[in-house]
Design an enzyme around this catalytic site. Sequence first.
Site, PDB file in Angstrom:
ATOM      1  N   ASP A  92       0.849  -1.215   0.085  1.00 52.42           N
ATOM      2  CA  ASP A  92      -0.215  -0.069   0.018  1.00 52.42           C
ATOM      3  C   ASP A  92       1.000   1.200   0.081  1.00 52.42           C
ATOM      4  O   ASP A  92       1.989   1.287   0.414  1.00 52.42           O
ATOM      5  CB  ASP A  92      -0.861  -0.112   1.442  1.00 52.42           C
ATOM      6  CG  ASP A  92      -2.040   0.880   1.011  1.00 52.42           C
ATOM      7  OD1 ASP A  92      -2.365   1.588  -0.192  1.00 52.42           O
ATOM      8  OD2 ASP A  92      -3.053   0.988   1.932  1.00 52.42           O
ATOM      9  N   GLY A  95      -0.943   6.282   1.777  1.00 54.41           N
ATOM     10  CA  GLY A  95      -2.011   7.286   1.630  1.00 54.41           C
ATOM     11  C   GLY A  95      -2.813   7.060   2.864  1.00 54.41           C
ATOM     12  O   GLY A  95      -3.314   7.815   3.604  1.00 54.41           O
ATOM     13  N   PHE A  96      -3.260   5.855   3.051  1.00 53.35           N
ATOM     14  CA  PHE A  96      -4.310   5.445   4.041  1.00 53.35           C
ATOM     15  C   PHE A  96      -3.688   5.594   5.461  1.00 53.35           C
ATOM     16  O   PHE A  96      -4.259   5.960   6.271  1.00 53.35           O
ATOM     17  CB  PHE A  96      -4.606   3.985   3.737  1.00 53.35           C
ATOM     18  CG  PHE A  96      -5.743   3.625   4.867  1.00 53.35           C
ATOM     19  CD1 PHE A  96      -7.071   4.004   4.808  1.00 53.35           C
ATOM     20  CD2 PHE A  96      -5.455   2.593   5.869  1.00 53.35           C
ATOM     21  CE1 PHE A  96      -8.020   3.609   5.503  1.00 53.35           C
ATOM     22  CE2 PHE A  96      -6.336   2.305   6.556  1.00 53.35           C
ATOM     23  CZ  PHE A  96      -7.669   2.587   6.562  1.00 53.35           C
ATOM     24  N   ASP A 146      -3.073   8.074  -3.018  1.00 54.32           N
ATOM     25  CA  ASP A 146      -4.244   8.425  -2.852  1.00 54.32           C
ATOM     26  C   ASP A 146      -4.613   9.101  -1.562  1.00 54.32           C
ATOM     27  O   ASP A 146      -3.811   9.233  -0.560  1.00 54.32           O
ATOM     28  CB  ASP A 146      -5.293   7.337  -2.841  1.00 54.32           C
ATOM     29  CG  ASP A 146      -5.175   6.395  -1.956  1.00 54.32           C
ATOM     30  OD1 ASP A 146      -4.133   6.004  -1.426  1.00 54.32           O
ATOM     31  OD2 ASP A 146      -6.212   5.690  -2.011  1.00 54.32           O
ATOM     32  N   ASP A 272      -7.901  -7.652   1.198  1.00 58.27           N
ATOM     33  CA  ASP A 272      -6.896  -7.735   2.277  1.00 58.27           C
ATOM     34  C   ASP A 272      -7.427  -7.080   3.302  1.00 58.27           C
ATOM     35  O   ASP A 272      -8.453  -6.336   3.278  1.00 58.27           O
ATOM     36  CB  ASP A 272      -5.535  -6.934   2.043  1.00 58.27           C
ATOM     37  CG  ASP A 272      -5.794  -5.470   2.217  1.00 58.27           C
ATOM     38  OD1 ASP A 272      -6.606  -4.620   1.255  1.00 58.27           O
ATOM     39  OD2 ASP A 272      -5.446  -4.812   3.217  1.00 58.27           O
ATOM     40  N   CYS A 310     -11.594 -28.150   9.849  1.00 56.96           N
ATOM     41  CA  CYS A 310     -10.423 -27.518   9.517  1.00 56.96           C
ATOM     42  C   CYS A 310      -9.232 -28.061   9.427  1.00 56.96           C
ATOM     43  O   CYS A 310      -9.066 -28.936  10.274  1.00 56.96           O
ATOM     44  CB  CYS A 310     -10.184 -26.196  10.497  1.00 56.96           C
ATOM     45  SG  CYS A 310      -8.674 -25.220  10.025  1.00 56.96           S
ATOM     46  N   CYS A 312      -5.935 -26.854   9.226  1.00 57.69           N
ATOM     47  CA  CYS A 312      -4.852 -26.117   9.906  1.00 57.69           C
ATOM     48  C   CYS A 312      -4.115 -26.727  10.798  1.00 57.69           C
ATOM     49  O   CYS A 312      -4.578 -27.642  11.519  1.00 57.69           O
ATOM     50  CB  CYS A 312      -5.347 -24.508  10.305  1.00 57.69           C
ATOM     51  SG  CYS A 312      -5.448 -24.502  12.062  1.00 57.69           S
ATOM     52  N   CYS A 315      -5.864 -26.635  14.099  1.00 58.97           N
ATOM     53  CA  CYS A 315      -6.756 -27.736  14.539  1.00 58.97           C
ATOM     54  C   CYS A 315      -6.588 -29.199  14.145  1.00 58.97           C
ATOM     55  O   CYS A 315      -7.320 -30.024  14.760  1.00 58.97           O
ATOM     56  CB  CYS A 315      -8.124 -27.100  13.382  1.00 58.97           C
ATOM     57  SG  CYS A 315      -8.856 -25.759  13.864  1.00 58.97           S
ATOM     58  N   HIS A 354      -4.658 -20.409  12.461  1.00 65.42           N
ATOM     59  CA  HIS A 354      -6.325 -20.896  12.376  1.00 65.42           C
ATOM     60  C   HIS A 354      -7.029 -19.946  11.547  1.00 65.42           C
ATOM     61  O   HIS A 354      -7.506 -20.113  10.372  1.00 65.42           O
ATOM     62  CB  HIS A 354      -6.769 -21.282  13.535  1.00 65.42           C
ATOM     63  CG  HIS A 354      -8.266 -21.658  13.379  1.00 65.42           C
ATOM     64  ND1 HIS A 354      -8.784 -22.605  12.561  1.00 65.42           N
ATOM     65  CD2 HIS A 354      -9.494 -20.716  13.358  1.00 65.42           C
ATOM     66  CE1 HIS A 354     -10.261 -22.433  12.325  1.00 65.42           C
ATOM     67  NE2 HIS A 354     -10.512 -21.295  12.576  1.00 65.42           N
TER      68      HIS A 354
HETATM   69  N1  GUN Z   1      -6.587   0.852   2.693  1.00 60.93           N
HETATM   70  C1  GUN Z   1      -7.944   0.571   3.057  1.00 60.93           C
HETATM   71  N2  GUN Z   1      -8.596   1.630   2.425  1.00 60.93           N
HETATM   72  C2  GUN Z   1      -7.664   2.458   1.605  1.00 60.93           C
HETATM   73  C3  GUN Z   1      -7.588   3.397   0.806  1.00 60.93           C
HETATM   74  O1  GUN Z   1      -8.617   4.064   0.397  1.00 60.93           O
HETATM   75  N3  GUN Z   1      -6.396   3.883   0.227  1.00 60.93           N
HETATM   76  C4  GUN Z   1      -5.456   3.162   0.383  1.00 60.93           C
HETATM   77  N4  GUN Z   1      -4.184   3.632  -0.219  1.00 60.93           N
HETATM   78  N5  GUN Z   1      -5.439   2.076   1.356  1.00 60.93           N
HETATM   79  C5  GUN Z   1      -6.547   1.687   1.817  1.00 60.93           C
HETATM   80 ZN    ZN Z   2      -8.078 -24.320  12.209  1.00 60.21          ZN
END
Ligand code: GUN
Ligand code: ZN
Length: 390
Positions: A92, A95-96, A146, A272, A310, A312, A315, A354
């Site tokens: 990433d 920005g966030f 961003d 994510d 599960c 994993c 488990c 897990h």
């Molecule tokens: N992670 C969760 N939302 C955002 C977002 O709007 N911009 C960025 N860069 N990362 C994020």
């Molecule tokens: Zn598990």
Amino acid sequence: MLKFELLTTDPTSHARRAAMTLNHGVVQTPVFMPVGTYGTVKGVMPQSLLDMGAQIILGNTFHLWMRPGQDVMQSFGGLHAFEQWHKPILTDSGGFQVWSLGAMRKITEEGVHFASPVNGDKLFMSPEVSMQIQTTLNSDIVMQLDECTPYETKGQLTTEREARQSMEMSLRWARRSQEEFARLQSPNALFGIVQGGMFTNLREESLARLVEMDFPGYAIGGVSVGEPKEQMLHIMAHTPHQLPQHKPRYLMGVGTPEDLVQGVADGVDMFDCVMPTRNARNGTLFTRFGDLKIRNARHKTDHQPLDTTCTCHACAGQSGVAWDQGGRGGFSRAYLHHLDRCGEMLGPMLTTIHNLHYYLNLMHEVRNALDAGQFAQFRAQFKADRARGV
Ligand code: GUN
Ligand code: ZN
């Protein structure tokens, strides 16, 4: 480099199955990407991530810029060698994270001025700086810088006018990110990020202008920013399927297992979220039959694993055979409850394994269902199972 090959599309929804080739390998989508902010998925060794079927993990430009910094990263030739993860990495842009600093930062057209949360140094993050750092990290997927438009500020909802200004600045930063990325001759792939707050007209404008810029992939940002759930679902239903069919679509920072399955139906390829890892450390565990809190006294004497289906390591142990298939090799709820009570570090290690396995396996089941043309049936079964209760 990024190659995105559509394999199947689901006739009952916007869901798709694809194979995405990056510099460090092929990613089968839809995919969940574990979060490794500081160059580590907290408490999990890379080998365990491989064993769980992780295909690509996240890193964070902002955090890795603070520590260890550009010089150390440069000396390792990038994040893969530094953290010993040799499959794809997405970073990433910062920005966030810079936005999350709140009062400690000032956002201008040029970029973001802020004080380092580590040592108070005055720092400046711009689209150009973000591209330079991500190039040093050598992440396979680089995100544009961003501005994540907030849902509200001090109790006041963001107005359409404010959301437009923010969205338009993100578009200008998209262009600057793209120009710097080209100048650096990066061999990787840069994604644009759709913003626009809760306003579908702004989302469409942002999307159209990013598509004109022709990025190899697109993300949807500015969701999971404190809005009510219906609003998030509304944006999810509105935006992803309008993005180009032959390019990957990434919904940032989402979400629960239900959100992921709905997101796939809405046409999202990549997700994510810190939820599986963070919740594991707080003792909230995801299972096929609903969520469970390991701290609860009812688990004190329970010999069952967290999830009887599960496979994993927590488990099913080393055999990898699930409890309901006759496996008896895993750790019990009673033991995990005990580790939590005693504050033992093995507790969060096992619960993280897990929860991540649950998310990764869920997406594996989604891909299998799509391959088999059974996605509608899968969704119905998923909902029924999750509603059953543990
Ligand atoms: N992670 C969760 N939302 C955002 C977002 O709007 N911009 C960025 N860069 N990362 C994020
Ligand atoms: Zn598990």
